[in-house]
Design a protein around this motif. Structure first.
Motif: not given
Length: 229
Positions: A98-127
């Motif tokens: 279960i913890l490994l599955a969560l690792c993959l989930l959080f890693s996916a979130g990190s990838i998406l946020l990194s890509l989002y920040n590479s093409v925009s300047n989000p004002y939202q702190t969590c983004m």
């Protein structure tokens, strides 16, 4: 539009996390440990046989040599076998998965946020930076916890003994030795690459903050010649 420097750092962070996910995904399909237990038929004077229990996250293999019998090999589903044996081993094993599955989930979130920040300047702190920090930090922390839980499960608990007894209870078991396999060790580079992703964002944020501070220095800190104009 983000600067080229920001794009480079966030794309590098996403790439680092992507590689870590690939390594972890491959590792989850491999063998994680091999436990060798000395054994013999009940009442025998010497424990001259061995039972080798090879564990993966989803499949396992039991090889008995003189325990009793000669070169008897059987494969099993890790989940079904551990549920049948009961006790702490199945709980720790399920928790690790279960913890490994969560690792993959959080890693996916990190990838998406990194890509989002590479093409925009989000004002939202969590983004922005914080989102990448949180996702990658959780991934790294949970993966370290998995390393600890799994090695405890195969080394300290009676996981291997329970697997052997589930096949044949008419045996005596002795000393056991544990060898961790490639699947387990691939969690380590996953953890390291998750930390690298955090480091890349930190270095960019620190450089950007320093540059901003230099541009916002108060007028009184400027040279006298500059103030005259």
């Amino acid at each position: 539009m983000p600067s080229s420097k920001k794009i480079l750092y966030f794309i590098s962070s996403a790439l680092s996390t992507t590689i870590s996910v690939g390594l972890l995904g491959f590792g989850m399909s491999q063998q994680w440990s091999t436990t060798t237990v000395l054994c013999a038929r009940n009442g025998a004077d010497d424990l001259n046989g061995t039972a080798v229990v090879t564990m993966g996250l989803f499949k396992g293999l039991l090889l008995r040599d003189g325990c009793p019998g000669f070169q008897i090999e059987s494969s099993f589903s890790a989940f079904e076998k551990l549920v049948d044996t009961g006790g702490a081993p199945p709980a720790l094993h399920f928790l690790s998965v279960i913890l490994l599955a969560l690792c993959l989930l959080f890693s996916a979130g990190s990838i998406l946020l990194s890509l989002y920040n590479s093409v925009s300047n989000p004002y939202q702190t969590c983004m922005g930076y914080v989102g990448v920090y949180v996702c990658s930090s959780l991934s790294a922390s949970l993966s370290v916890l998995v390393l600890i839980l799994f090695v405890i499960n195969v080394s300290v608990t009676s996981l291997a003994e329970d697997v052997v007894f589930s096949v044949d209870e008419s045996v005596d078991l002795g000393k056991k030795s544990v060898e961790m396999k490639v699947g387990y060790f691939l969690v380590i580079p996953y953890t390291v690459l998750s930390l690298v992703a955090i480091g890349l964002i930190y270095f960019y944020e620190h450089a950007a903050y320093t540059h901003k501070q230099e541009q916002e220095k108060p007028t009184e800190d400027a040279p006298m010649e500059t103030m005259m104009y």
